[in-house]
Design an enzyme around this catalytic site. Structure first.
Site, short mmCIF file in Angstrom:
data_model
loop_
_atom_site.label_atom_id
_atom_site.label_comp_id
_atom_site.label_asym_id
_atom_site.label_seq_id
_atom_site.Cartn_x
_atom_site.Cartn_y
_atom_site.Cartn_z
CG ASP A 15 -11.87 3.16 1.78
OD1 ASP A 15 -11.24 2.40 1.37
OD2 ASP A 15 -12.26 4.38 1.24
CG HIS A 46 -9.91 4.77 -1.18
ND1 HIS A 46 -10.20 5.40 -0.24
CD2 HIS A 46 -8.95 5.50 -1.67
CE1 HIS A 46 -9.79 6.43 -0.20
NE2 HIS A 46 -8.64 6.53 -0.94
CB SER A 100 -8.04 9.81 -0.95
OG SER A 100 -7.18 9.27 -0.31
CD GLU A 128 -2.91 1.42 0.23
OE1 GLU A 128 -3.04 2.64 -0.26
OE2 GLU A 128 -3.41 0.55 -0.17
#
Length: 748
Positions: A688, A720, A613, A214
């Site tokens: 998400d 997301h 985000s 990530e």
């Protein structure tokens, strides 16, 4: 002619592509069709063909890429081009081979990490080092594509094969299945697990842990030696990591997952590395040091296979050690270290190459900007310098002593491809045209390039170039002619303008603006989009896409500005968010809004701000800090408490919440949530797994408890990225309906 026929013809073209001018339409296009959100997200893409994963075979003869279908912009197939014959061929048809079976949760999460969760068909592939084979994962199984168009199925199992690879010589096939690494003969097809069967379900072999995927741009968990005699394999144990019960809330049901999520200030997975033979024997553990609370950032074999290099990053991310490891014994020593500047951090990079003689071309920010260095015999020599950054090391041609790289030397908004002499670098030679935003990949010896470029008036193009940068053939000219999907909208195309405003510290903040056709004396609303976080640059001289044009077609001014903390401006500019997220970024976005209010064609009471985000977080902080400055705010999938986000990303910028709780208290978006007096629309996908839905539920609860009015739109089953032909239209229709209800509308 079909699009493929047009493409084949274009490959031999030597004239530049058409491009539309800043304000005028081509003479053949007198009137513009209205551009709406339904068409923006429909197929074919208005940006034209958008190849992905463009690669060159090791010998430079073949070019391969993933091309999306005209009738389905989200489905990709594998295509190959033979430079000798000048012929294109579809190597793997995803519709013919694909099963469309549901992927495992592990596969879905990996796709989310790679930001391809909404794509279909083929999303990745890899050449073998010998250039004879291409391995293609598709719907959980593996295929071997031949350059003659043949396809051989390699696996057919109910379990998914993850992280597949061919060994450098093409002798072995390897992949991860059920948390173990499998290896076997490619020809005989007898793969078997080579790592131990663990009793604990928290142990994984051959995979990269969550934060590596990530946040560290490391997707691999094993690495073949050049001679195929050994592998380095990661083992990680998630047992120390806290369990988060993640609810994937769907339309007709909810699935819950016991997800190991390392939130800031909590334990990470324990990572170790082992060297072993292809059958799993001779396993040796690598000495990573006494401190186990570290990150394994990168792993590389020396060209001769005699040394292994491991990059070890401390938990605070202020020191990076390059370890030289003896693969026979696992013993390690520190070759050199990188130390962050005071009140800053280490930015990880893949911009480095180990050379045949054991030396290294390396990217570092040690002088305040990201530049290239040559490390040999314990000594450093700087190869590039100046108040600009190298954005990517593209190739090293060792035979000619030449490096190529992209960078911002000419324009921070438009990276170019450059070349320099490895021994006497001097002033870099620019190989691409100014006025375009450029990216590039190269073949193994660095003498053949594929350059991808775009401009404010031309969607993405790609071409094959020689070592001097001369275009040899188009890969995708994407010519804006009458056959292009964007042709009906050319007359209405509005080119962006660019400029700067000053930040409080005197820094130049770059902005971009697209205006609708305006009538004298009228004032127009602004759709002010932002991101604001690190490792991101929003303002560039590249193609902005159809979405901003659709917003402008609705009668809005479209505006972006890059604040302090954003990428490609050097350490001092970026590091101002250290332990202070939600401060200087908010101030710099305010400077953009205040600049807009000085313009005679802007309606100062109708500036709406939007972000997703980190941008969603910014919307909340901006509304809290400057009540009345913005007419309305849209917050998509926001982080609201940094304690809810992962260790690696959050602690890099904010520190450990156990040590600096006051920094977290000041930076979260909950404590001052009730200060928001301007209209707010909150949007979040209810499944998400990145910015978990709890970020929004905490905010929702706070606002409801204090009777603060707001609006929200939640998307069951979406992660997301809330994207898709129909759902994206719904998102954007929702946003503009919200603005309409609150009077943020164009003049009559």
């Amino acid at each position: 002619m079909s699009r493929i026929s047009l493409l084949l013809a274009a490959l031999c073209a030597t004239v530049p592509a058409h491009s539309i001018t800043a304000e005028a339409a081509p003479v053949t296009q007198q009137t513009a069709s209205p551009l709406d959100f339904q068409r923006v997200f429909a197929s074919p893409s208005l940006d034209g063909p958008q190849p992905r994963e463009v690669k060159i075979s090791p010998d430079g003869r073949y070019l391969t890429l993933l091309r999306n279908r005209t009738e389905d912009r989200q489905r990709y197939d594998l295509w190959g081009y033979d430079r000798e014959s000048g012929e294109w061929r579809m190597l793997v048809d995803s519709l013919k081979l694909g099963s469309n079976r549901e992927l495992s949760e592990a596969e879905k999460m990996q796709r989310e990490r790679k930001r391809v969760g909404d794509l279909k068909g083929i999303v990745a592939y890899d050449w073998s080092d010998d250039g004879r084979s291409i391995i293609v994962p598709l719907d959980g199984d593996l295929y071997l594509a031949g350059l003659d168009g043949s396809v051989r199925r390699l696996t057919d199992s109910p379990e998914d094969e993850l992280n597949s690879a061919l060994s450098p010589g093409g002798k072995y096939l390897s992949f991860v299945r059920e948390q173990r690494l499998w290896v076997g003969s490619l020809e005989q097809g007898a793969q078997k697990p080579i790592t131990p069967e663990e009793s604990a379900k928290t142990v994984h072999w051959g995979e990269a842990e969550f934060v590596a995927q990530e946040e560290m741009d490391r997707m691999s968990g094993y690495w073949w030696s050049p001679d195929e005699s050994r592998l380095v394999v990661e083992r990680y144990d998630e047992a120390p990591v806290n369990v988060v019960t993640r609810a994937a809330i769907g339309a007709e049901g909810t699935r819950t997952y016991e997800q190991r999520y390392p939130a800031a200030g909590t334990p990470n997975a324990v990572v170790s590395l082992f060297v072993m033979k292809p059958d799993g024997s001779g396993r040796v553990e690598i000495d990573l040091g006494a401190d186990k609370d570290i990150y394994v950032a990168r792993v590389n074999w020396a060209r001769d296979g005699k040394t292994l290099y491991v990059q070890r990053l401390d938990r605070e991310q202020t020191r990076l050690d390059m370890l030289a490891v003896d693969p026979g014994t696992g013993k390690s020593r520190v070759l050199f270290s990188e130390n962050a500047a005071p009140k800053s951090w280490i930015n990880l990079t893949s911009n480095y190459r180990f050379l045949k003689d054991g030396s290294l071309v390396w990217w570092s920010e040690r002088d305040g900007f990201g530049h290239l260095y040559h490390y040999a015999n314990g000594k450093w020599r700087q190869l590039t310098s100046g108040d600009w950054v190298v954005t990517k090391l593209v190739s090293v041609d060792e035979a000619r002593g030449r490096i190529t790289f992209t960078g911002t030397r000419d324009d921070v908004l438009a990276p170019q491809l450059y070349a320099a002499n490895l021994d006497k670098p001097g002033t870099p030679e620019r190989l691409t045209e100014t006025g375009w935003s450029n990216a590039a990949v190269a073949n193994k010896d660095g003498r053949t390039f594929v350059v991808t470029r775009s401009s404010p008036s031309q969607p993405s193009q790609s071409y094959v170039a020689d070592a001097a940068g001369k275009r040899l053939a188009w890969v995708e000219e994407n010519r804006l002619d009458a056959a292009h999907p964007y042709a009906p909208y050319l007359a209405g195309h509005r080119a962006p303008s660019f400029g700067t405003v000053k930040a409080e510290d005197g820094s130049d903040l770059h902005w971009m603006m697209i205006t609708p056709k305006m009538e004298p004396g009228k004032r127009y609303p602004v759709f002010f989009e932002h991101y604001g976080g690190p490792h991101n640059q929003q303002v560039s001289r590249g193609w902005t896409g159809a979405l901003p044009q659709a917003i402008v077609d609705k009668g809005y001014i479209y505006f972006r500005i890059d604040n302090r903390g954003s990428a490609n401006r050097g350490v001092k500019f970026e590091s101002q968010i250290w332990h202070a997220m939600g401060t200087v970024e908010v101030a710099d976005q305010r400077a953009g809004a205040e600049y807009l209010k000085t313009l005679p064609f802007v309606d100062p009471k109708k500036i709406a701000t939007y972000g997703w985000s980190y941008g969603g977080y910014m919307t909340l902080k901006m509304l809290q800090a400057d009540q009345g400055l913005y007419a309305a705010g849209i917050s998509g999938a926001p982080v609201t408490k940094w304690e809810l986000y992962d260790t690696n990303y959050t602690e890099r910028y904010m520190g450990d919440p156990r040590k600096v709780p006051e920094a977290y208290q000041a930076s979260d978006a909950i404590a001052n949530a009730t200060k928001m007096t301007d209209p707010l629309l909150l949007i979040h996908g209810m499944s998400d797994d990145n910015v978990v839905f709890e970020n929004s539920t905490v905010l929702i609860s706070k606002l409801q408890a204090d009777a603060v009015p707001f609006e929200m739109m939640l998307y069951p089953g979406y992660t997301h990225a809330v994207k898709g032909p129909k759902i994206s239209k719904h998102v954007w229709d929702t946003i503009f309906a919200f603005l309409g209800r609150h009077g943020v509308t164009p003049p009559q």
